[in-house]
Design an enzyme around this catalytic site. Sequence first.
Site, short mmCIF file in Angstrom:
data_model
loop_
_atom_site.label_atom_id
_atom_site.label_comp_id
_atom_site.label_asym_id
_atom_site.label_seq_id
_atom_site.Cartn_x
_atom_site.Cartn_y
_atom_site.Cartn_z
N PRO A 34 -12.36 0.18 -1.05
CA PRO A 34 -11.63 -1.10 -1.10
C PRO A 34 -10.29 -1.12 -0.37
O PRO A 34 -9.69 -2.18 -0.24
CB PRO A 34 -11.41 -1.28 -2.61
CG PRO A 34 -11.44 0.09 -3.17
CD PRO A 34 -12.43 0.85 -2.33
N TYR A 46 0.88 -1.17 0.00
CA TYR A 46 0.00 0.00 0.00
C TYR A 46 0.91 1.22 0.00
O TYR A 46 1.72 1.37 0.91
CB TYR A 46 -0.89 0.01 1.23
CG TYR A 46 -2.01 -1.01 1.21
CD1 TYR A 46 -1.80 -2.31 1.62
CD2 TYR A 46 -3.28 -0.65 0.79
CE1 TYR A 46 -2.82 -3.26 1.61
CE2 TYR A 46 -4.32 -1.57 0.76
CZ TYR A 46 -4.08 -2.87 1.17
OH TYR A 46 -5.10 -3.79 1.14
N TYR A 76 -7.09 -5.29 9.88
CA TYR A 76 -6.89 -5.82 8.52
C TYR A 76 -7.18 -7.32 8.48
O TYR A 76 -7.88 -7.80 7.59
CB TYR A 76 -5.47 -5.54 8.01
CG TYR A 76 -5.33 -5.70 6.51
CD1 TYR A 76 -5.34 -4.61 5.65
CD2 TYR A 76 -5.21 -6.97 5.94
CE1 TYR A 76 -5.22 -4.75 4.28
CE2 TYR A 76 -5.10 -7.14 4.57
CZ TYR A 76 -5.11 -6.02 3.74
OH TYR A 76 -5.00 -6.19 2.37
C1 PHB Z 1 -7.24 -6.64 -4.91
O1 PHB Z 1 -6.43 -7.59 -4.93
O2 PHB Z 1 -7.96 -6.38 -5.89
C2 PHB Z 1 -7.29 -5.78 -3.69
C3 PHB Z 1 -6.52 -6.13 -2.61
C4 PHB Z 1 -6.55 -5.34 -1.47
C5 PHB Z 1 -7.36 -4.22 -1.42
C6 PHB Z 1 -8.17 -3.92 -2.51
C7 PHB Z 1 -8.12 -4.70 -3.67
O3 PHB Z 1 -7.38 -3.48 -0.32
#
Ligand code: PHB
Length: 385
Positions: A288, A196, A380
């Site tokens: 997301p 991230y 998480y």
């Molecule tokens: C994804 O793999 O598409 C994905 C993974 C983690 C996230 C959002 C999307 O926080």
Amino acid sequence: MAIVGAGPAGLLLAALLARHDIDAVIVEQRSAEYVLSRIRAGVLEQTTVDLLREAGVADRCLQEGLTHDGIELSFDGGLHRIDFRALTGKHVTVYGQTEVTHDLMRSRAGANLTTDYEAADVEIEGFDGEHPVVRYVRNGVVQELACDFIAGCDGYHGVCRASVPREAITTYEKVYPFGWLGVLADVPPVRPELIYANHERGFALCSQRSKARSRYYVQCSLDDQVDQWSDDAFWDELRRRLPAEIAEAVTTGPSIEKSIAPLRSFVAEPMRFGRLFLAGDAAHIVPPTGAKGLNLAATDVGYLARGLAEYYLEGSDAGLDEYSARCLSRVWKAERFSWWFTSLMHRLPEAGAFGFRLQQAELTYLVGSRSASSALAENYVGLPI
Ligand code: PHB
Ligand code: APR
């Protein structure tokens, strides 16, 4: 039991009910191919994997899913690992939502259970009384499904929540002033775990589906159009937002899917209206960033299946009566985490340079503090149910 919507929420609910011999008909407006064609995220909490196991559909996930014991945060040119295993004793499983949907569909077809795809003009009524009905048109013929209960698993734009009288429902919403441009490509992931990235040019995420297929995202403007972004432009922008040594290690390739998704936080309260129960995206949406969407949908239907089993097998209303409060307590914690992680990792237009420096300070504090890292890890990997 009538279930409206054959996304992961509806299919998992039906699979859990089938384990208790509670029959359910699923009514889905789209075709099975269309439902499977939607590219969605793929990070599963242990509670979700346990529910897939309980529903008898976890085999492929357990074989092909990737166990991730942490994530990496990048900011200010550096990379910092959040060790879930050390901080919580837990892990997450990387396994695409499309694969989960596929496994659930295959199991349902294998058991010859009814899913009416391509159902048009779906309507629901009578859920505030004793005789709920789902009406729809299939192959030009009007179908009427009388049932004890209706599960509204028809997503944010579905008919079920829209059928609830306005005065009976309260909604909360936050729309973020940016989107996610996502690319799926058959290239090896740049790192074994997800990255991230906070960067002054905007957020980026390095994710994966397997050791040979990667999913990458960059924060983009909501005015952007997909065809404005060539693959090269995407890869260049992604690399600009990653630490130099990571950027160099990114394997690029042609996109097999490319799309822009808006970011929204949304909650509808309550999640029960007489004999209608909302679950998943029909009741709540999270941005997301925290990978909570599918996991919340799974725990919703886990609570609902348990409540219905108590009702049919033990004659108790307790689980059904507690359903909405139980779900919403978990939903709001996931909403808070997803909003916080989104606000920390994205470039917020209104926050300016001062806001960006505050993010750097919070990230520096977070990666240097065991308690702050633990809070991130706990949320998480998924709060206990
Ligand atoms: C994804 O793999 O598409 C994905 C993974 C983690 C996230 C959002 C999307 O926080
Ligand atoms: N009648 C019948 N089916 C409908 C209707 C309708 N009026 N409206 C929508 N549907 C169907 C959609 O076609 C879709 O297949 O309901 C299904 C809802 O599925 P999802 O949107 O995937 O929602 P849900 O099952 O709750 O899954 C939540 O999906 O969007 C991700 O991040 C989210 O991971 C989370 C998960």
